[in-house]
Design a protein around this motif. Structure first.
Motif, PDB file in Angstrom:
ATOM      1  N   SER A  59       8.212  -6.986  -7.710  1.00 39.90           N
ATOM      2  CA  SER A  59       8.069  -5.761  -7.137  1.00 39.90           C
ATOM      3  C   SER A  59       8.241  -5.818  -5.645  1.00 39.90           C
ATOM      4  CB  SER A  59       6.385  -5.435  -7.140  1.00 39.90           C
ATOM      5  OG  SER A  59       5.565  -6.282  -6.616  1.00 39.90           O
ATOM      6  N   GLN A  63      10.879  -3.114  -4.009  1.00 42.12           N
ATOM      7  CA  GLN A  63      10.551  -2.216  -2.757  1.00 42.12           C
ATOM      8  C   GLN A  63      11.564  -2.644  -1.606  1.00 42.12           C
ATOM      9  OE1 GLN A  63       6.503  -2.806  -1.430  1.00 42.12           O
ATOM     10  NE2 GLN A  63       6.901  -3.095   0.703  1.00 42.12           N
ATOM     11  N   THR A 119      -1.159   0.017  -7.077  1.00 43.44           N
ATOM     12  CA  THR A 119      -1.117  -0.566  -5.632  1.00 43.44           C
ATOM     13  C   THR A 119       0.378  -0.888  -5.312  1.00 43.44           C
ATOM     14  OG1 THR A 119      -3.382  -1.713  -5.916  1.00 43.44           O
ATOM     15  CG2 THR A 119      -2.020  -2.432  -4.085  1.00 43.44           C
ATOM     16  N   LYS A 120       1.110  -1.524  -6.127  1.00 40.39           N
ATOM     17  CA  LYS A 120       2.601  -1.924  -6.082  1.00 40.39           C
ATOM     18  C   LYS A 120       3.251  -0.566  -5.375  1.00 40.39           C
ATOM     19  CE  LYS A 120       2.168  -6.108  -6.540  1.00 40.39           C
ATOM     20  NZ  LYS A 120       2.227  -7.187  -5.443  1.00 40.39           N
ATOM     21  N   SER A 123       2.391   0.464  -2.164  1.00 39.59           N
ATOM     22  CA  SER A 123       3.097  -0.164  -1.230  1.00 39.59           C
ATOM     23  C   SER A 123       4.461   0.280  -0.799  1.00 39.59           C
ATOM     24  CB  SER A 123       2.837  -1.661  -1.404  1.00 39.59           C
ATOM     25  OG  SER A 123       3.791  -2.418  -0.746  1.00 39.59           O
ATOM     26  N   ALA A 126       4.866   3.513   1.019  1.00 42.43           N
ATOM     27  CA  ALA A 126       4.783   3.093   2.230  1.00 42.43           C
ATOM     28  C   ALA A 126       5.909   2.679   3.151  1.00 42.43           C
ATOM     29  CB  ALA A 126       3.453   2.292   2.802  1.00 42.43           C
ATOM     30  N   ALA A 127       6.635   1.861   2.284  1.00 43.37           N
ATOM     31  CA  ALA A 127       7.820   1.169   2.941  1.00 43.37           C
ATOM     32  C   ALA A 127       8.888   2.044   2.889  1.00 43.37           C
ATOM     33  CB  ALA A 127       8.222  -0.256   2.028  1.00 43.37           C
TER      34      ALA A 127
ATOM     35  N   ALA B 111      -9.331  -3.555   0.211  1.00 44.40           N
ATOM     36  CA  ALA B 111      -8.379  -3.422  -0.784  1.00 44.40           C
ATOM     37  C   ALA B 111      -8.904  -3.145  -2.295  1.00 44.40           C
ATOM     38  CB  ALA B 111      -7.713  -4.935  -1.024  1.00 44.40           C
ATOM     39  N   GLN B 114      -9.658   0.423  -2.063  1.00 42.52           N
ATOM     40  CA  GLN B 114      -8.206   1.429  -1.921  1.00 42.52           C
ATOM     41  C   GLN B 114      -7.607   1.444  -3.516  1.00 42.52           C
ATOM     42  OE1 GLN B 114      -5.408  -0.148   0.930  1.00 42.52           O
ATOM     43  NE2 GLN B 114      -7.322  -0.768   2.208  1.00 42.52           N
ATOM     44  N   GLU B 115      -7.829   0.103  -4.511  1.00 44.31           N
ATOM     45  CA  GLU B 115      -7.401   0.328  -5.543  1.00 44.31           C
ATOM     46  C   GLU B 115      -7.870   1.081  -6.312  1.00 44.31           C
ATOM     47  OE1 GLU B 115      -6.934  -3.268  -7.709  1.00 44.31           O
ATOM     48  OE2 GLU B 115      -5.365  -4.104  -6.409  1.00 44.31           O
TER      49      GLU B 115
END
Lengths: 188, 188
Positions: A59, A63, A119-120, A123, A126-127, B111, B114-115
Protein backbone atom coordinates in the motif's frame (compact mmCIF):
# COMPACT_ATOMS: atom_id res chain seq x y z
CA UNK A 1 16.47 -6.13 6.41
CA UNK A 2 19.27 -8.72 6.55
CA UNK A 3 20.66 -9.96 3.24
CA UNK A 4 20.34 -13.51 4.59
CA UNK A 5 16.55 -13.18 4.33
CA UNK A 6 15.94 -12.50 0.66
CA UNK A 7 12.43 -11.17 -0.06
CA UNK A 8 11.28 -11.73 3.53
CA UNK A 9 8.36 -9.27 3.00
CA UNK A 10 7.06 -11.10 -0.03
CA UNK A 11 7.49 -14.54 1.52
CA UNK A 12 5.61 -13.46 4.66
CA UNK A 13 2.82 -11.90 2.58
CA UNK A 14 2.46 -15.07 0.50
CA UNK A 15 2.46 -17.30 3.59
CA UNK A 16 -0.10 -15.08 5.33
CA UNK A 17 -2.43 -15.05 2.33
CA UNK A 18 -2.29 -18.85 2.11
CA UNK A 19 -2.94 -19.33 5.82
CA UNK A 20 -5.72 -16.73 6.05
CA UNK A 21 -7.36 -18.37 3.07
CA UNK A 22 -6.98 -21.92 4.46
CA UNK A 23 -7.80 -21.33 8.14
CA UNK A 24 -9.26 -17.85 8.39
CA UNK A 25 -7.62 -14.66 9.63
CA UNK A 26 -8.66 -15.07 13.28
CA UNK A 27 -7.41 -18.65 13.44
CA UNK A 28 -3.92 -17.79 12.19
CA UNK A 29 -1.07 -16.52 14.39
CA UNK A 30 1.94 -14.43 13.41
CA UNK A 31 4.15 -17.32 14.58
CA UNK A 32 2.43 -19.61 12.06
CA UNK A 33 2.86 -17.09 9.25
CA UNK A 34 6.57 -16.73 10.03
CA UNK A 35 7.00 -20.52 10.22
CA UNK A 36 5.25 -21.08 6.87
CA UNK A 37 7.58 -18.49 5.33
CA UNK A 38 10.62 -20.18 6.89
CA UNK A 39 11.32 -17.11 9.02
CA UNK A 40 11.07 -16.12 12.69
CA UNK A 41 8.35 -14.14 14.45
CA UNK A 42 11.01 -11.52 15.20
CA UNK A 43 11.69 -11.12 11.49
CA UNK A 44 7.94 -10.76 10.91
CA UNK A 45 7.75 -7.82 13.30
CA UNK A 46 10.76 -6.19 11.67
CA UNK A 47 8.66 -5.95 8.51
CA UNK A 48 5.05 -5.63 9.72
CA UNK A 49 3.72 -3.86 12.81
CA UNK A 50 0.85 -6.31 13.42
CA UNK A 51 -1.06 -9.24 11.92
CA UNK A 52 -3.15 -6.97 9.67
CA UNK A 53 -0.25 -5.14 8.04
CA UNK A 54 1.07 -8.17 6.16
CA UNK A 55 -1.97 -7.89 3.85
CA UNK A 56 -1.10 -4.30 2.95
CA UNK A 57 2.62 -4.52 2.29
CA UNK A 58 2.31 -2.83 -1.08
CA UNK A 59 0.00 0.00 0.00
CA UNK A 60 2.90 2.36 0.66
CA UNK A 61 4.29 1.84 -2.84
CA UNK A 62 0.81 2.20 -4.34
CA UNK A 63 0.22 5.49 -2.54
CA UNK A 64 3.65 6.76 -3.55
CA UNK A 65 3.11 5.83 -7.19
CA UNK A 66 -0.34 7.47 -7.31
CA UNK A 67 0.76 10.70 -5.60
CA UNK A 68 3.92 10.94 -7.70
CA UNK A 69 2.00 10.50 -10.95
CA UNK A 70 -0.42 13.24 -9.87
CA UNK A 71 2.45 15.53 -8.87
CA UNK A 72 4.34 14.97 -12.10
CA UNK A 73 1.42 15.26 -14.54
CA UNK A 74 1.86 18.21 -16.94
CA UNK A 75 1.05 21.50 -15.19
CA UNK A 76 -1.54 22.30 -17.85
CA UNK A 77 -3.61 19.24 -16.89
CA UNK A 78 -6.87 19.76 -14.99
CA UNK A 79 -6.85 18.18 -11.49
CA UNK A 80 -9.19 15.38 -12.55
CA UNK A 81 -6.93 14.58 -15.51
CA UNK A 82 -3.93 14.40 -13.16
CA UNK A 83 -6.01 11.87 -11.18
CA UNK A 84 -6.58 9.92 -14.41
CA UNK A 85 -2.80 9.87 -14.91
CA UNK A 86 -2.41 8.53 -11.36
CA UNK A 87 -4.99 5.80 -11.98
CA UNK A 88 -3.17 4.84 -15.18
CA UNK A 89 0.16 4.66 -13.33
CA UNK A 90 -1.08 2.47 -10.46
CA UNK A 91 -2.91 0.17 -12.86
CA UNK A 92 0.49 -0.96 -14.11
CA UNK A 93 1.35 -2.27 -10.62
CA UNK A 94 -1.25 -5.05 -10.69
CA UNK A 95 -0.61 -8.30 -12.53
CA UNK A 96 -2.80 -11.43 -12.60
CA UNK A 97 -6.18 -11.22 -10.93
CA UNK A 98 -6.17 -14.61 -9.19
CA UNK A 99 -4.04 -13.58 -6.21
CA UNK A 100 -5.87 -10.25 -5.88
CA UNK A 101 -9.21 -12.02 -5.88
CA UNK A 102 -8.00 -14.33 -3.11
CA UNK A 103 -6.68 -11.35 -1.17
CA UNK A 104 -9.93 -9.38 -1.49
CA UNK A 105 -11.93 -12.43 -0.38
CA UNK A 106 -9.78 -12.69 2.77
CA UNK A 107 -10.28 -8.97 3.48
CA UNK A 108 -14.02 -9.20 2.87
CA UNK A 109 -14.26 -11.98 5.47
CA UNK A 110 -12.71 -10.00 8.33
CA UNK A 111 -13.83 -6.70 9.87
CA UNK A 112 -10.35 -5.82 11.17
CA UNK A 113 -8.84 -6.18 7.69
CA UNK A 114 -11.68 -4.14 6.20
CA UNK A 115 -11.05 -1.33 8.69
CA UNK A 116 -7.35 -1.38 7.88
CA UNK A 117 -8.08 -1.24 4.16
CA UNK A 118 -10.28 1.83 4.69
CA UNK A 119 -7.43 3.43 6.63
CA UNK A 120 -5.03 2.76 3.76
CA UNK A 121 -7.46 4.37 1.30
CA UNK A 122 -7.83 7.39 3.61
CA UNK A 123 -4.05 7.73 3.74
CA UNK A 124 -3.83 7.44 -0.05
CA UNK A 125 -6.52 10.09 -0.44
CA UNK A 126 -4.65 12.47 1.88
CA UNK A 127 -1.39 11.98 -0.05
CA UNK A 128 -3.13 12.64 -3.38
CA UNK A 129 -4.87 15.75 -2.01
CA UNK A 130 -1.47 16.92 -0.86
CA UNK A 131 -0.02 16.36 -4.34
CA UNK A 132 -2.92 18.34 -5.83
CA UNK A 133 -2.41 21.24 -3.40
CA UNK A 134 1.25 21.33 -4.43
CA UNK A 135 -0.04 21.72 -8.01
CA UNK A 136 -1.87 24.83 -6.80
CA UNK A 137 -5.33 23.27 -6.42
CA UNK A 138 -7.23 25.04 -3.61
CA UNK A 139 -9.35 23.45 -0.90
CA UNK A 140 -11.91 21.95 -0.88
CA UNK A 141 -11.31 21.08 -4.55
CA UNK A 142 -8.08 19.22 -3.78
CA UNK A 143 -9.74 16.96 -1.21
CA UNK A 144 -12.85 16.43 -3.35
CA UNK A 145 -10.78 15.52 -6.41
CA UNK A 146 -8.52 13.17 -4.43
CA UNK A 147 -11.52 11.47 -2.80
CA UNK A 148 -13.14 11.12 -6.21
CA UNK A 149 -9.94 9.44 -7.38
CA UNK A 150 -10.11 6.92 -4.54
CA UNK A 151 -13.77 6.19 -5.26
CA UNK A 152 -12.89 5.52 -8.90
CA UNK A 153 -9.94 3.35 -7.88
CA UNK A 154 -12.06 1.23 -5.51
CA UNK A 155 -14.86 0.72 -8.03
CA UNK A 156 -12.52 0.15 -10.98
CA UNK A 157 -10.50 -2.38 -9.02
CA UNK A 158 -13.63 -4.25 -7.96
CA UNK A 159 -14.93 -4.35 -11.53
CA UNK A 160 -11.60 -5.68 -12.72
CA UNK A 161 -11.66 -8.48 -10.13
CA UNK A 162 -15.30 -9.32 -10.89
CA UNK A 163 -15.05 -9.27 -14.70
CA UNK A 164 -15.74 -12.65 -16.21
CA UNK A 165 -13.35 -12.05 -19.08
CA UNK A 166 -9.75 -10.92 -19.07
CA UNK A 167 -9.60 -7.14 -19.11
CA UNK A 168 -7.13 -4.37 -18.45
CA UNK A 169 -7.27 -2.73 -15.03
CA UNK A 170 -6.43 0.62 -16.63
CA UNK A 171 -9.46 0.24 -18.90
CA UNK A 172 -11.71 -0.42 -15.87
CA UNK A 173 -10.28 2.70 -14.20
CA UNK A 174 -11.03 4.84 -17.26
CA UNK A 175 -14.56 3.48 -17.48
CA UNK A 176 -15.18 4.07 -13.77
CA UNK A 177 -13.94 7.64 -14.04
CA UNK A 178 -16.25 8.21 -17.00
CA UNK A 179 -19.12 6.70 -15.01
CA UNK A 180 -18.41 8.96 -12.03
CA UNK A 181 -18.37 11.97 -14.35
CA UNK A 182 -21.66 10.83 -15.85
CA UNK A 183 -23.44 10.39 -12.51
CA UNK A 184 -22.30 13.78 -11.22
CA UNK A 185 -22.93 15.64 -14.47
CA UNK A 186 -25.95 17.97 -14.72
CA UNK A 187 -28.90 16.11 -16.24
CA UNK A 188 -30.03 17.10 -19.70
CA UNK B 1 -33.38 -0.39 27.81
CA UNK B 2 -34.87 -0.10 31.31
CA UNK B 3 -37.20 2.80 31.97
CA UNK B 4 -35.26 3.48 35.19
CA UNK B 5 -32.32 4.69 33.09
CA UNK B 6 -33.76 7.56 31.09
CA UNK B 7 -31.56 8.58 28.15
CA UNK B 8 -28.74 6.23 29.17
CA UNK B 9 -27.30 6.37 25.63
CA UNK B 10 -27.11 10.14 25.60
CA UNK B 11 -25.71 10.36 29.13
CA UNK B 12 -22.99 7.82 28.32
CA UNK B 13 -22.11 9.63 25.09
CA UNK B 14 -21.86 12.97 26.89
CA UNK B 15 -19.76 11.49 29.69
CA UNK B 16 -17.45 9.76 27.20
CA UNK B 17 -16.94 12.91 25.16
CA UNK B 18 -16.04 14.87 28.30
CA UNK B 19 -13.61 12.23 29.55
CA UNK B 20 -11.96 11.62 26.16
CA UNK B 21 -11.51 15.36 25.82
CA UNK B 22 -10.14 15.81 29.37
CA UNK B 23 -7.89 12.73 29.64
CA UNK B 24 -7.60 11.31 26.16
CA UNK B 25 -9.30 8.25 24.68
CA UNK B 26 -6.59 5.76 25.65
CA UNK B 27 -6.51 6.96 29.26
CA UNK B 28 -10.26 6.54 29.80
CA UNK B 29 -11.96 3.27 30.75
CA UNK B 30 -15.53 2.18 30.12
CA UNK B 31 -15.97 1.94 33.91
CA UNK B 32 -15.06 5.62 34.23
CA UNK B 33 -17.49 6.61 31.47
CA UNK B 34 -20.30 4.70 33.15
CA UNK B 35 -19.46 6.22 36.54
CA UNK B 36 -19.43 9.77 35.16
CA UNK B 37 -22.85 9.09 33.63
CA UNK B 38 -24.15 7.72 36.94
CA UNK B 39 -24.63 4.28 35.38
CA UNK B 40 -22.98 0.87 35.58
CA UNK B 41 -20.46 -0.74 33.22
CA UNK B 42 -23.08 -3.39 32.55
CA UNK B 43 -25.53 -0.73 31.36
CA UNK B 44 -22.77 0.69 29.12
CA UNK B 45 -22.36 -2.64 27.35
CA UNK B 46 -26.10 -2.98 26.90
CA UNK B 47 -25.91 0.13 24.73
CA UNK B 48 -22.45 0.06 23.15
CA UNK B 49 -20.39 -2.94 22.05
CA UNK B 50 -17.01 -1.40 22.90
CA UNK B 51 -15.26 1.81 23.97
CA UNK B 52 -15.25 3.20 20.41
CA UNK B 53 -18.97 2.80 19.75
CA UNK B 54 -20.07 5.42 22.29
CA UNK B 55 -18.71 8.09 19.93
CA UNK B 56 -20.91 6.86 17.08
CA UNK B 57 -24.26 6.41 18.81
CA UNK B 58 -26.08 8.49 16.21
CA UNK B 59 -24.49 6.92 13.13
CA UNK B 60 -27.30 4.38 12.75
CA UNK B 61 -29.95 7.11 12.75
CA UNK B 62 -27.86 9.20 10.34
CA UNK B 63 -27.51 6.31 7.91
CA UNK B 64 -31.21 5.52 8.16
CA UNK B 65 -32.18 9.15 7.54
CA UNK B 66 -29.86 9.47 4.52
CA UNK B 67 -30.94 6.19 2.92
CA UNK B 68 -34.63 6.87 3.54
CA UNK B 69 -34.42 10.34 1.99
CA UNK B 70 -32.71 8.84 -1.07
CA UNK B 71 -35.31 6.08 -1.31
CA UNK B 72 -38.23 8.47 -0.96
CA UNK B 73 -37.03 11.18 -3.32
CA UNK B 74 -39.39 11.61 -6.31
CA UNK B 75 -38.88 8.84 -8.85
CA UNK B 76 -38.21 11.42 -11.55
CA UNK B 77 -35.13 12.69 -9.72
CA UNK B 78 -31.70 11.83 -11.08
CA UNK B 79 -29.60 9.71 -8.67
CA UNK B 80 -27.31 12.62 -7.79
CA UNK B 81 -30.34 14.78 -6.98
CA UNK B 82 -31.67 12.04 -4.70
CA UNK B 83 -28.27 12.23 -2.97
CA UNK B 84 -28.73 15.99 -2.63
CA UNK B 85 -32.09 15.31 -0.97
CA UNK B 86 -30.35 12.92 1.42
CA UNK B 87 -27.69 15.50 2.28
CA UNK B 88 -30.43 18.06 2.92
CA UNK B 89 -32.27 15.64 5.22
CA UNK B 90 -29.25 14.68 7.34
CA UNK B 91 -28.17 18.32 7.63
CA UNK B 92 -31.25 18.89 9.76
CA UNK B 93 -29.94 16.38 12.34
CA UNK B 94 -27.00 18.54 13.39
CA UNK B 95 -27.45 21.43 15.79
CA UNK B 96 -24.73 23.64 17.31
CA UNK B 97 -21.19 23.19 16.10
CA UNK B 98 -19.39 23.36 19.46
CA UNK B 99 -20.06 19.78 20.54
CA UNK B 100 -19.37 18.44 17.04
CA UNK B 101 -16.06 20.28 16.92
CA UNK B 102 -15.08 18.75 20.27
CA UNK B 103 -16.14 15.31 19.03
CA UNK B 104 -14.18 15.60 15.77
CA UNK B 105 -11.08 16.74 17.71
CA UNK B 106 -11.32 13.63 19.90
CA UNK B 107 -11.66 11.40 16.82
CA UNK B 108 -8.76 13.13 15.05
CA UNK B 109 -6.52 12.39 18.05
CA UNK B 110 -7.05 8.61 18.02
CA UNK B 111 -6.36 6.09 15.26
CA UNK B 112 -8.90 3.56 16.57
CA UNK B 113 -11.70 6.16 16.49
CA UNK B 114 -10.63 7.25 13.01
CA UNK B 115 -10.81 3.66 11.75
CA UNK B 116 -14.25 3.26 13.28
CA UNK B 117 -15.45 6.48 11.66
CA UNK B 118 -14.27 5.22 8.26
CA UNK B 119 -16.21 2.00 8.87
CA UNK B 120 -19.36 3.99 9.66
CA UNK B 121 -18.97 5.96 6.44
CA UNK B 122 -18.48 2.72 4.49
CA UNK B 123 -21.66 1.32 6.02
CA UNK B 124 -23.55 4.53 5.17
CA UNK B 125 -22.28 4.38 1.61
CA UNK B 126 -23.44 0.76 1.24
CA UNK B 127 -26.91 1.63 2.58
CA UNK B 128 -27.23 4.57 0.17
CA UNK B 129 -26.05 2.47 -2.78
CA UNK B 130 -28.70 -0.06 -1.79
CA UNK B 131 -31.38 2.66 -1.74
CA UNK B 132 -30.24 3.79 -5.20
CA UNK B 133 -30.37 0.26 -6.58
CA UNK B 134 -33.93 -0.02 -5.26
CA UNK B 135 -34.65 3.12 -7.30
CA UNK B 136 -33.49 1.18 -10.35
CA UNK B 137 -29.96 2.62 -10.58
CA UNK B 138 -27.59 0.04 -12.07
CA UNK B 139 -24.09 -0.82 -10.90
CA UNK B 140 -21.51 0.64 -10.87
CA UNK B 141 -23.48 3.91 -11.00
CA UNK B 142 -25.25 3.21 -7.69
CA UNK B 143 -21.99 2.67 -5.82
CA UNK B 144 -20.25 5.60 -7.52
CA UNK B 145 -23.14 7.96 -6.73
CA UNK B 146 -23.39 6.78 -3.12
CA UNK B 147 -19.63 7.14 -2.62
CA UNK B 148 -19.79 10.60 -4.16
CA UNK B 149 -22.50 11.43 -1.61
CA UNK B 150 -20.27 10.34 1.27
CA UNK B 151 -17.35 12.38 -0.08
CA UNK B 152 -19.59 15.45 -0.24
CA UNK B 153 -20.92 14.77 3.26
CA UNK B 154 -17.43 14.45 4.75
CA UNK B 155 -16.13 17.61 3.06
CA UNK B 156 -19.30 19.63 3.72
CA UNK B 157 -19.30 18.62 7.37
CA UNK B 158 -15.64 19.58 7.78
CA UNK B 159 -16.21 22.96 6.11
CA UNK B 160 -19.16 23.59 8.42
CA UNK B 161 -17.07 22.82 11.52
CA UNK B 162 -14.16 24.93 10.27
CA UNK B 163 -16.16 27.98 9.14
CA UNK B 164 -15.30 31.08 11.14
CA UNK B 165 -18.82 32.45 10.87
CA UNK B 166 -22.15 30.84 11.61
CA UNK B 167 -23.40 29.00 8.57
CA UNK B 168 -25.96 26.38 7.66
CA UNK B 169 -24.71 22.80 7.30
CA UNK B 170 -27.15 22.26 4.43
CA UNK B 171 -25.59 25.22 2.60
CA UNK B 172 -22.11 23.70 3.04
CA UNK B 173 -23.44 20.40 1.66
CA UNK B 174 -24.89 22.13 -1.41
CA UNK B 175 -21.64 24.00 -2.02
CA UNK B 176 -19.56 20.84 -1.64
CA UNK B 177 -21.77 18.98 -4.09
CA UNK B 178 -21.41 21.85 -6.57
CA UNK B 179 -17.64 21.77 -6.05
CA UNK B 180 -17.51 18.02 -6.67
CA UNK B 181 -19.52 18.47 -9.85
CA UNK B 182 -17.13 21.23 -10.93
CA UNK B 183 -13.95 19.21 -10.37
CA UNK B 184 -15.30 16.18 -12.22
CA UNK B 185 -16.86 18.18 -15.08
CA UNK B 186 -15.14 18.14 -18.48
CA UNK B 187 -12.85 21.17 -18.80
CA UNK B 188 -13.82 23.88 -21.25
Amino acid sequence: MGRWEPNACGRLAQAALELFDERGYEQTTVAEIAKRAGLTERTYFRHYADKCEVMFGKSGALQEEFATAVAEAPASMAPIDAIAAGLEAVSQMFAGRREHRQRQAVIAANAELQERELTKYASMSAAIADALRRRGVAEPSATLTAEAGIVVFKVGFRLWLAASEECELSQMMRESLEDLRAVTAPQR
